[in-house]
Design a protein around this motif. Structure first.
Motif, short mmCIF file in Angstrom:
data_model
loop_
_atom_site.label_atom_id
_atom_site.label_comp_id
_atom_site.label_asym_id
_atom_site.label_seq_id
_atom_site.Cartn_x
_atom_site.Cartn_y
_atom_site.Cartn_z
N ALA B 174 -7.57 0.49 -2.22
CA ALA B 174 -8.13 0.63 -0.77
C ALA B 174 -8.46 -0.08 -0.81
N ASN B 175 -8.54 -0.87 -0.24
CA ASN B 175 -9.43 -2.13 0.89
C ASN B 175 -9.13 -0.78 2.08
N HIS B 245 -9.14 1.93 9.03
CA HIS B 245 -7.82 1.25 8.99
C HIS B 245 -8.05 1.09 7.27
N THR B 247 -6.29 -0.43 4.40
CA THR B 247 -4.94 -1.42 3.83
C THR B 247 -4.46 -1.08 1.73
N LEU B 311 -0.66 0.50 5.23
CA LEU B 311 -1.35 0.55 6.58
C LEU B 311 -1.26 1.73 6.75
#
Lengths: 348, 348, 348, 348
Positions: B174-175, B245, B247, B311
């Protein structure tokens, strides 16, 4: 429920109208037009509206628009005036957010906007939609010319001083700053993030189109017999999206006998639902009105000298455009003036 | 109308609760507490609320809070747990936005938060307030532990993949990136505009407190018998105020037999009022949820390789905190789940 | 003193070349071309250069450019390749900042750039200008293909891992974020401040043109016989002007026998003037390289699991474009490699 | 090579001094002090300086500082004045960037800064370090009081008008806006990104400490016998890091006989290396001076009325603080005035 249409709905004032109208208890948005995007779903263009509206853009059509209760023009200047003769012959009422019908002197309009006016015969029928000045005329108007963003912040700031002839009207100064959404949604290099973020500049100092509108508005509210307003207007561009901050300067005519300005402002706006005079010592911030229809105002006299300073903030897209347009609509249709506009500013 | 209280109302989740609750048709905010600001009017601290609320902050008092229908804790971790034993003995229901009751393993909580837990005996009574997973349990809960912001975005993004055991659970990534409001309203040098604007950085890579919460939540929804989720979580700080957010990366277990992921996600969230699966090819932007309670999600498999990319965007203060808390409240009290939350994102 | 020319000087890489070259002790900028702005003084277009340069833009002319010692192409892709056959026949040496000569497989280039290549016969002559990999070849090159911004940050980050075959090359992940100047200076709606400030999004996830360039560069440095690099590359757009942050993920092949990664990175870059491996525990921020030619890198293994995380930051216009071009020039002409590039990042 | 010391090097003017001095050809930074950070490497605190400086902060020590050629004070007000009596007795020369010695009237200083002055007997020895006014006195000064940021932009803007007595001096207006770095590096809620980004506000309208400094400076350059300057000064806070924009208003005394203002300004600043009068019609932007020591100025008379508008931009940390301090040092030591200051603004 009334039925509303929006002409030119792809710009920022268009999406702002939609943001507010989809939650308005007495309005259904029935039509939204865009020549360039006809057929595209509004929510495909503005994903913030997904789940709130299912309309697609259509070609503008006077026959369709004329059957609605109200039509908003969210178009660049020069568009509304061309559709207006046909539309004025229909039953709909019209609220024009563009500059087309704001200036009563057609020649002056043509000089500043550098083009012939497309419907000069209709200019006199337009009511200037600043509710704090023209509420009664708005109620019955067929055509509203909604004020510009800078003119709204500036007029509301100067109003109590000029109505009471407390300052020298001939050398007013409006030092104003706007977020970049005031320039609209056009693919110009000047408006790129890379050109205007992390920077601040004045622009249009030699002459900005809002100058004649502000001077006209301020002269309208001066007492008879007083020297007419002369304004130096210097707009600036802020590295942010929404918000106008006007810093207004005027010289007190008679500083010894000046009334209590704080009390004067509070009294003037006591019954205005969208003008908030801040307590003495509190200064406005644009974030306190972000996304809301409120204008917040402070009045000061620094060092007790004779220069009066008024600070006035609005959201340029809300009270400076689409929110004010809806406020006008509420007045025109006898709705609660705050209907659909009770949004709290997004802070932080 | 139910009566609500907010403990610790001076922070950003507090003002966000107020922004939404003042327009909620079935809730009256009756009490808002702050030890530091007791006596100060809420609207003096947050001018965005002028005209919307007339309350002043008061000292927190269990006797007063216990008479309300619902109490929100918008406090830093460590506060709610200390008031909870007394408050759980009253009639009120409680929604805790802090981390105090999110992690069922008290030792794990104490390790990550580096302090003893003040009410370990109550942890098991808390329902983890992610409606998309726990709606039924929420309905009858006495105490809700509202999910963190990163955990909300991350779990909603991974959910359909893990529920169906489609990806290798042991090496999820999880970025994520968050606006600065996630750090709260504290006068720290690290959060100054001058330190974090015009810049971007990862932080807490060695270990962020949301990691055990996310791993717990994801493991809860895995099918039985599957290897437990192992997550690499790298949060980043964005030079903006609101928005998360995420990604997300996962390796498909059986890429040849992978179901249509777009269809899978759309089906999973078809009835969720606040999860919006974007059409194929459309990617989410945080601005499309600014100030709204929606989570927007896209799922892709770039180059048709076996890495799945999801996303997921939310507003960290809304769906990531206060909006989700109100969504929980709506479920608890049998209100329309979207009541008070039908706000359109502020775009632009 | 050598004489330099810049083709296509009106974009951001053009003005960045000028910012650095006007203070370079061994270079005189003699020519700067722009078809669109021919005749305009450079400093009239970029007031930051007033007092530093007196040149005006001229039409590009191979006869003039061919007499210079070095010509930089700061043009969009597709331009340099058309002038290159003629220019390669002159005495000048060429540094192309565009993508035209970066990819050795012409068909691959044509697929990703969706147009026929204008000088396929010259592609093999181009040296890929990443000094940390190709310094020797750069010294004698006639034509340099300067790396892209994302490729620079990503390759420098992965290099030590791949050279030593320490990670699974087939499932690398590069999660990267760039400031908006990476999109150049074009009047597109997508790049307006009003569209991208206060927001964050991924883009080009289905396929970004830098993906084949990065894969080619990484494969070049892999040991023989190893499975070739496969990369998932997800770029994001930051609401700021300058800076790239790459967050890189790789799975360690043999975590028990992994060497000390901190020591490995420090050793690999010990003699590199523009790669700075941060001390263990310190994470990079883009602001620490704003306007400087440095790449700062951290390497971590969170929770001691087998996922390696590398963080790599550059200024996309400096080390990611114009600064690196000048570094190449310094190497080509035997100047001190840091000449003209000893600029300290602008912080705060 | 001279040896320089910096007292209080952890703030933004400290790191800005270092950014410029590490590339100054005739200066070695030998000492940098900080009580709070003694022992910490400068580059550990400011990673932008990694590779450029190897010093660590030390405790301030007059014996050490007194042996240097020049000592800069980059401290909050109130610090320099306490060390000054001891330091003035040594051989070193001193450049104080703080407000301690700017105002000649000690009582006025004490009123505005609300504390007793620690070295009133030294105030008369300080030379006000505005090179464009005091260059000769600076050459031989032992102690320089460096001007504030707003005072620099404002004085340079008004100078030609007041020296020639062309405007009414009694009602000048300075409407100025500053980036947030002007508030220094202190962990205050007011300076958080979440409090000031996406917003704009005036502050200190009732009275800002730069007002008496500006009035003193402007009165100093008025011709004898003229009514003394009275200024209304309204500072605003910009949502960005660096830059000051002053919008100045004055009423022409004799508009019919006003000389060509453009020519007047160009002549006044023709030989000033750091004042750039822009061509007629070009307006300054703060980004055109970001990180540079230049002040760019425009002068206009909108609508040919009698209000003169001057626009003046600087970088508050460079020409408004550290750059100007180095300019003073160059003058004091007979260096080229631009040595170390030939930095091009970082644009975009």
């Amino acid at each position: 429920m009334i039925k509303a249409g929006i002409v030119g709905g792809t710009g920022y004032t268009g999406v702002e109208l939609l943001r507010l109208l989809v939650n308005h208890p007495q309005v259904e948005v029935a039509v939204i037009t865009s020549r360039a995007e006809a057929g595209v779903k509004v929510a495909d263009m503005y994903p913030s509206l997904r789940g709130h509206i299912d309309l697609a853009f259509t070609e503008p059509d006077v026959a369709v628009l004329g059957e609605l209760d109200v039509v908003f023009f969210a178009t660049p200047h020069g568009v509304a005036q061309n559709m207006m003769p046909a539309l004025m012959a229909t039953k709909t009422r019209i609220i024009d957010l563009s500059a087309d019908f704001r200036i009563r002197d057609v020649q002056l309009w043509e000089k500043w906007y550098n083009q012939p006016h497309g419907a000069p015969e209709l200019v006199a029928q337009a009511v200037y939609g600043l509710p704090e000045v023209n509420r009664d005329a708005i109620k019955t108007a067929k055509l509203i010319a909604c004020p510009g963003c800078y003119p709204t912040a500036t007029q509301l700031g100067f109003l109590p001083l000029l109505e009471n002839n407390l300052v020298d009207p001939t050398r007013l100064i409006a030092n104003a700053a706007s977020g970049a959404s005031g320039a609209g949604r056009q693919g110009k290099i000047d408006n790129l993030l890379t050109e205007i973020m992390d920077s601040f500049k004045a622009y249009g100092v030699a002459g900005h189109r809002h100058l004649p509108e502000i001077e006209q508005g301020l002269r309208d509210i001066q007492p008879a017999g007083v020297a007419p307003v002369g304004l130096t207007f210097v707009p600036h561009l802020l590295p942010m999206i929404r918000g106008i901050h006007a810093t207004l300067y005027a010289t007190a005519l008679n500083v010894e006998n000046l009334p209590d300005l704080q009390a004067l402002y509070e009294a003037r706006y006591a019954n205005e639902p969208f003008v908030d005079v801040l307590p003495a010592g509190v200064l406005p911030q644009t974030r306190s009105v972000k996304g809301s229809n409120v204008c917040r105002i402070s009045v000061l006299r620094p060092q007790n000298r004779d220069t009066v300073v008024v600070l006035s903030v609005i959201d340029n897209l809300t009270k400076g455009a689409s929110g004010q347009a809806i406020q006008n609509m509420n007045i025109m249709f006898g709705f609660e003036e705050t209907a659909g506009l009770n949004v709290v500013a997004l802070l932080p």
